[in-house]
Design an enzyme around this catalytic site. Sequence first.
Site, PDB file in Angstrom:
ATOM      1  N   ILE A 218       0.870  -1.189   0.000  1.00 19.25           N
ATOM      2  CA  ILE A 218       0.000   0.000   0.000  1.00 19.25           C
ATOM      3  C   ILE A 218       0.905   1.237   0.000  1.00 19.25           C
ATOM      4  CG2 ILE A 218      -1.704   1.349   1.362  1.00 19.25           C
ATOM      5  CD1 ILE A 218      -2.889  -1.256   0.163  1.00 19.25           C
ATOM      6  N   HIS A 219       0.812   2.045  -1.042  1.00 15.22           N
ATOM      7  CA  HIS A 219       1.668   3.239  -1.052  1.00 15.22           C
ATOM      8  C   HIS A 219       1.099   4.426  -1.825  1.00 15.22           C
ATOM      9  CE1 HIS A 219       2.579   2.080  -5.146  1.00 15.22           C
ATOM     10  NE2 HIS A 219       3.228   3.202  -5.302  1.00 15.22           N
TER      11      HIS A 219
END
Length: 374
Positions: A218-219
Amino acid sequence: MKIASIVGARPQFIKAAMISLAIARGAGANASAPITETIIHTGQHFDDNMSQVFFRDLDIPEPEYHLGIGGGSHGKNTGRMIEAIEAVLVKKRPDWAIVYGDTDSTLAGALAAAKLHIPVAHVEAGLRSYNRKMPEEINRIVADQLSTLLFCPTRTAVENLEKEGFPHRLSHQTRQMMVDVGDVMYDAALYYGDRAEEKSRIMQALALKPKDFVLATIHRAENADDPIRLQHIMTALNRIAGEIPVVLPLHPRTKKKIVMTDFPAVSFIDPIGYLDMVMLEKNARVIITDSGGVQKEAYFHGTPCVTARDETEWGELVETGANILAGAESDRIMAAFQQMLHKTIRTRRLYGNGDSAGKIISALGSRLIRNTRV
Ligand code: UDP
């Protein structure tokens, strides 16, 4: 033929690696002049595990120029990059500037080169999320506008450009050209997939069993910079981790925004090198991600994918059922995960034949394409 590859962020090292490898393997050897490549690293990603590890893992030649520009705002970074890339391009005068994907380094490279009248080639052209709140969408729209050669990874990408009126005339002598060459990330998955099996020890190091864990990344700014979305996604991952181990290589942007101890069931690890990542992608039961590259790699390696976003540039993966777009609500992510737990992915050739980089080099070398007249 002199080319300058402008890179700066993790996914760009992987894409550019395939170009360097294709040159080393003799692609374009029949061009009128030998190919020389200069790699310019803007410094957008600078930690060892976000940058140097890729040069080691992928055997990419060391960048000739390391501009050391990272850690600032979009505007500050992009401005400084344009100035520094311009200076290198003035000195090297390449025949082509190659930019990759959709980061600030892509935008800065395309702007610097186009203003110097150095033709720009965009690898991964024509992708659209149709969400201009994404910095990546803005970067790719501008890079496409400025490029002479637009290397599209899919037929959909070509059609996206056609809908926007491409190819445009760039000057009295030249117009743009779109070429569907397939995806260099598929080249990478094939080439480094076997190497990962040989070299990676991550499964043993993390004591993971094949098909008995979830891999998550997740970024994206739309998630990492939105506390509500991030809380929802992390809550879902923490709940899933009660059922099956969840391994999450934590991007520095996301690390700044979460308290890891709030999600005690998740196994957080530092970002990992590409070979280790490929090994986890191949062995995961399900991948949950908001990454563009990881969505495709899940497919290349036959692993079901849940995407924690509201839209994707890789719509064909959703259409074939390999990927579920789950948004950023806990319940929807959990439901999508349950749906994917027992899913079998049948991989078809959606992204070319694994020879994209060779096609790119040939196209760059072709005078026919380079001097296309209006
Ligand atoms: N990746 C990696 N190590 C990690 C996380 C990702 O090598 O810890 C690789 C991944 O396999 C993919 C690329 O980085 O090839 C994707 O980069 P990212 O998700 O940062 O960017 P995006 O693809 O969304 O632009």
